[in-house]
Design a protein around this motif. Structure first.
Motif, PDB file in Angstrom:
ATOM      1  N   GLN A   1       0.866  -1.178   0.000  1.00 45.12           N
ATOM      2  CA  GLN A   1       0.000   0.000   0.000  1.00 45.12           C
ATOM      3  C   GLN A   1       0.894   1.217   0.000  1.00 45.12           C
ATOM      4  O   GLN A   1       1.782   1.330   0.851  1.00 45.12           O
ATOM      5  N   GLN A   2       0.663   2.133  -0.916  1.00 43.98           N
ATOM      6  CA  GLN A   2       1.561   3.281  -1.007  1.00 43.98           C
ATOM      7  C   GLN A   2       0.800   4.549  -1.374  1.00 43.98           C
ATOM      8  O   GLN A   2      -0.217   4.514  -2.062  1.00 43.98           O
TER       9      GLN A   2
ATOM     10  N   GLY B   1      -6.623   1.449   2.711  1.00 46.10           N
ATOM     11  CA  GLY B   1      -6.095   0.096   2.764  1.00 46.10           C
ATOM     12  C   GLY B   1      -7.162  -0.927   2.446  1.00 46.10           C
ATOM     13  O   GLY B   1      -8.051  -0.692   1.617  1.00 46.10           O
TER      14      GLY B   1
ATOM     15  N   PHE C   1       7.958  -1.230   6.203  1.00 44.89           N
ATOM     16  CA  PHE C   1       7.558   0.169   6.042  1.00 44.89           C
ATOM     17  C   PHE C   1       8.654   1.008   5.388  1.00 44.89           C
ATOM     18  O   PHE C   1       9.846   0.792   5.601  1.00 44.89           O
TER      19      PHE C   1
ATOM     20  N   THR D   1       2.086   3.113   8.611  1.00 45.92           N
ATOM     21  CA  THR D   1       1.396   1.934   8.091  1.00 45.92           C
ATOM     22  C   THR D   1       0.956   1.101   9.283  1.00 45.92           C
ATOM     23  O   THR D   1       1.695   0.955  10.261  1.00 45.92           O
TER      24      THR D   1
ATOM     25  N   TYR E   1       1.801  -0.779  14.422  1.00 47.15           N
ATOM     26  CA  TYR E   1       2.118   0.196  13.390  1.00 47.15           C
ATOM     27  C   TYR E   1       3.605   0.545  13.386  1.00 47.15           C
ATOM     28  O   TYR E   1       4.319   0.347  14.362  1.00 47.15           O
TER      29      TYR E   1
ATOM     30  N   THR F   1      -5.992  -3.134   7.195  1.00 47.43           N
ATOM     31  CA  THR F   1      -4.679  -2.548   6.949  1.00 47.43           C
ATOM     32  C   THR F   1      -4.872  -1.068   6.632  1.00 47.43           C
ATOM     33  O   THR F   1      -5.915  -0.668   6.109  1.00 47.43           O
TER      34      THR F   1
ATOM     35  N   THR G   1      -2.461   2.518   5.339  1.00 47.34           N
ATOM     36  CA  THR G   1      -1.249   3.291   5.075  1.00 47.34           C
ATOM     37  C   THR G   1      -1.664   4.748   4.947  1.00 47.34           C
ATOM     38  O   THR G   1      -2.646   5.056   4.277  1.00 47.34           O
TER      39      THR G   1
ATOM     40  N   GLY H   1       3.642   0.739   2.818  1.00 46.04           N
ATOM     41  CA  GLY H   1       3.579  -0.319   3.818  1.00 46.04           C
ATOM     42  C   GLY H   1       3.411  -1.660   3.137  1.00 46.04           C
ATOM     43  O   GLY H   1       2.735  -1.761   2.101  1.00 46.04           O
TER      44      GLY H   1
END
Length: 239
Positions: free
Chosen positions: A99-100, A110, A131, A140, A162, A189, A191, A202
């Motif tokens: 995930q970015q 997420g 991360f 994240t 986290y 989740t 990020t 993340g």
């Protein structure tokens, strides 16, 4: 004398058979206790190469409502990713979730997955997290909600792990336990990037949710309430 010898032999065999049966019972219980509990997450290892079993959510700007979306536009969710990939790129298998958030704004988002559970029964979430961040507002997160998806609770829940800040972290293992008060829990989740510049990413791999096994009992409890409660749990788990 011959009769006495045969009787002694029969009694000895009888006790030997009982001993063997007892040993086999203990061994069987040990094997059953050693077997892993049933996996409750779908595609927690992401080895499908996509997000099968999960749903997207996204907030833009980062303090918005965090609604489910068909496809995120500000948080990039891919397998594999392109920003600051960890080494190794996975903890096992071929795929891990990435995930970015790029420099297109402040956003958080997420995946989440709702799971049916038994109330007041402990469950444990395990997995690996990595991360990349270049600002103090980068995070994240992985966590569990006691109930259905609610992004406001995702922000405040204590059942989370986290990594954040201007740092790079390779894979770290985590575990979270919850005793739910509702019959649904949500694994999620997240990020997040709080600033209008830089990048954050993340990574998640081998997410697993299982019930915590109860200690094996060799004999039924003498308290009928204990036995009936255990039978009720077994019936609920079988549904």
């Amino acid at each position: 004398m011959l009769f006495d010898h045969e009787l002694t032999h029969l009694i000895t065999n009888k006790y030997e058979m009982r001993f063997v049966a007892f040993v086999l019972l203990i061994f069987s219980l040990f094997i059953l206790r050693s077997l892993p509990a049933a996996e409750l997450l779908k595609n927690g290892d992401f080895e499908s190469g996509d997000i099968t079993g999960w749903k997207y959510w996204e907030t833009f700007p980062w303090d918005g409502d965090g609604s489910p979306v068909e496809s995120p536009t500000h948080v990039t969710i891919v397998i594999p990713g392109t920003i600051g990939n960890p080494i190794p790129p996975t903890t096992s298998g071929f795929f891990a979730l990435t995930q970015q958030v790029g420099s297109n704004g402040t956003a958080r988002g997420g995946l989440y997955q709702e799971v049916k559970v038994i109330v007041n029964t402990p469950y444990i979430l395990t997995g690996h997290l990595a991360f990349y961040g270049d600002d103090i507002g980068d995070f994240t997160i992985v966590g569990i909600l006691d109930g259905t998806w609610n992004p406001a609770l995702a922000f405040t829940t204590i059942n989370k792990n986290y990594i954040g800040g201007n740092t790079t972290s390779s894979w770290m293992e985590f575990s979270l336990m919850i005793i739910p008060s509702k019959d649904v829990i949500t694994v999620f989740t997240e990020t997040r990037q709080d600033w209008m510049h830089g990048h954050v990413a993340g990574w998640y791999d081998n997410l697993s949710l299982r019930p915590v096994p109860e200690p094996t009992k060799l004999f039924p409890s003498q308290n009928p309430k204990d036995n009936s409660a255990r039978e009720e749990k077994q019936k609920q788990a079988a549904k």
